[in-house]
Design a protein around this motif. Structure first.
Motif, short mmCIF file in Angstrom:
data_model
loop_
_atom_site.label_atom_id
_atom_site.label_comp_id
_atom_site.label_asym_id
_atom_site.label_seq_id
_atom_site.Cartn_x
_atom_site.Cartn_y
_atom_site.Cartn_z
N MET A 170 -29.90 20.39 34.14
CA MET A 170 -28.71 21.25 34.16
C MET A 170 -28.79 22.20 35.35
N PRO A 171 -27.76 22.22 36.21
CA PRO A 171 -27.80 23.11 37.37
C PRO A 171 -27.56 24.57 37.01
N ASP A 172 -26.85 24.81 35.92
CA ASP A 172 -26.52 26.17 35.50
C ASP A 172 -27.62 26.71 34.59
N SER A 173 -28.29 27.77 35.01
CA SER A 173 -29.42 28.31 34.25
C SER A 173 -28.99 28.86 32.89
N ARG A 174 -27.84 29.51 32.85
CA ARG A 174 -27.37 30.07 31.58
C ARG A 174 -27.08 28.97 30.58
N ALA A 175 -26.42 27.90 31.04
CA ALA A 175 -26.12 26.78 30.15
C ALA A 175 -27.41 26.14 29.64
N GLN A 178 -37.06 23.39 39.00
CA GLN A 178 -36.13 24.19 39.79
C GLN A 178 -36.83 24.84 40.97
N LEU A 216 -32.85 30.61 38.69
CA LEU A 216 -31.77 31.58 38.56
C LEU A 216 -31.07 31.87 39.88
N GLU A 222 -29.50 29.74 41.27
CA GLU A 222 -28.34 28.86 41.13
C GLU A 222 -28.14 28.01 42.40
N ARG A 223 -27.03 28.22 43.13
CA ARG A 223 -26.75 27.37 44.29
C ARG A 223 -27.47 27.82 45.56
N SER A 239 -26.95 37.41 42.17
CA SER A 239 -27.31 36.17 41.47
C SER A 239 -28.03 36.52 40.18
N PRO A 240 -28.10 35.57 39.24
CA PRO A 240 -28.90 35.81 38.04
C PRO A 240 -30.36 36.12 38.36
#
Length: 223
Positions: free
Chosen positions: A7-12, A45, A90, A92-93, A143-144
């Motif tokens: 999953m690319p989205d850490s929160r998801a 990651q 975290l 992300e991109r 960013s997160p």
């Protein structure tokens, strides 16, 4: 369902792991699986961001060198590197650290650096805190990862300074409680809901910021 590690989205990804943990009622084997999946995703990651990993390692290597001859200081820097590497997802991109992230990590490691316990160190920490936030917003690099690092830096530095250098028991208890309560509350809500709650708004963090100023000022003027 897409594997959590992909999953690319850490929160998801975190919410998916928390949902599974909640479904299993926090059973010991579920906790072990949760930690295993989280660690695997974190390492994957980090490997996928070689530039950020190299920058993070270079920064901590420099701080490790500055902490020469101070064994507790070097352990502090090593622990900071491990925690930061495990949370590179975290970003992300983004594939590299922002300048604001570097300032935040330096703040987190003040206790290990020369002058980190000096009388002006609390004022310096507040200055770095204000600077990294403004810089991240100005450059559009929030960013997160930056939010996590900021929370970690506050908790690590201020708890250390308060417990080591604040003589008033009442101030120590109030300060540590104000910094620990948001972390405990967010963790409890996440486990109960099976999903990460929204980050507390600044109004909820003002008591902690006020106590940081109190501790910094008392440290600055104390003989």
């Amino acid at each position: 369902m897409e594997p959590v590690s992909e999953m690319p989205d850490s929160r998801a990804a975190t919410n998916a792991l928390l949902a599974g943990l909640r479904e299993d009622n926090l059973a010991p084997d579920a906790v072990v699986r949760f930690l295993g999946h989280a660690a695997r995703r974190s390492l994957l990651q980090a490997v996928r961001r070689p530039r950020a990993l190299a920058e993070l390692t270079a920064l901590h290597g420099a701080m490790y060198a500055l902490a020469a001859g101070r064994r507790p200081g070097r352990r502090w820097v090593a622990a900071s590197w491990v925690l930061a590497v495990l949370h590179l997802g975290l970003l992300e991109r983004s594939t590299r650290l922002a300048t604001a992230d570097i300032l935040t990590l330096m703040r987190a490691n003040l206790p290990a650096l020369p002058g980190g316990s000096g009388r002006a160190s609390g004022v310096l920490a507040i200055g770095l805190d204000l600077a990294d936030g403004r810089l991240a917003r100005h450059q559009g690099t929030t960013s997160p990862f930056g939010e996590y690092a900021d929370t970690f830096a506050d908790a690590a530095y201020w708890v250390w300074l308060t417990l080591r250098h604040e003589p008033s028991r009442a101030v120590r208890m109030a300060a540590v409680a104000s910094w620990a309560l948001p972390v405990v509350s967010v963790t409890g809500l996440a486990l109960r809901r099976g999903a990460m709650p929204e980050r507390p708004r600044p109004v909820l963090l003002r008591p902690a910021a006020a106590l940081q100023a109190v501790v910094a000022l008392r440290h600055l003027i104390r003989r």
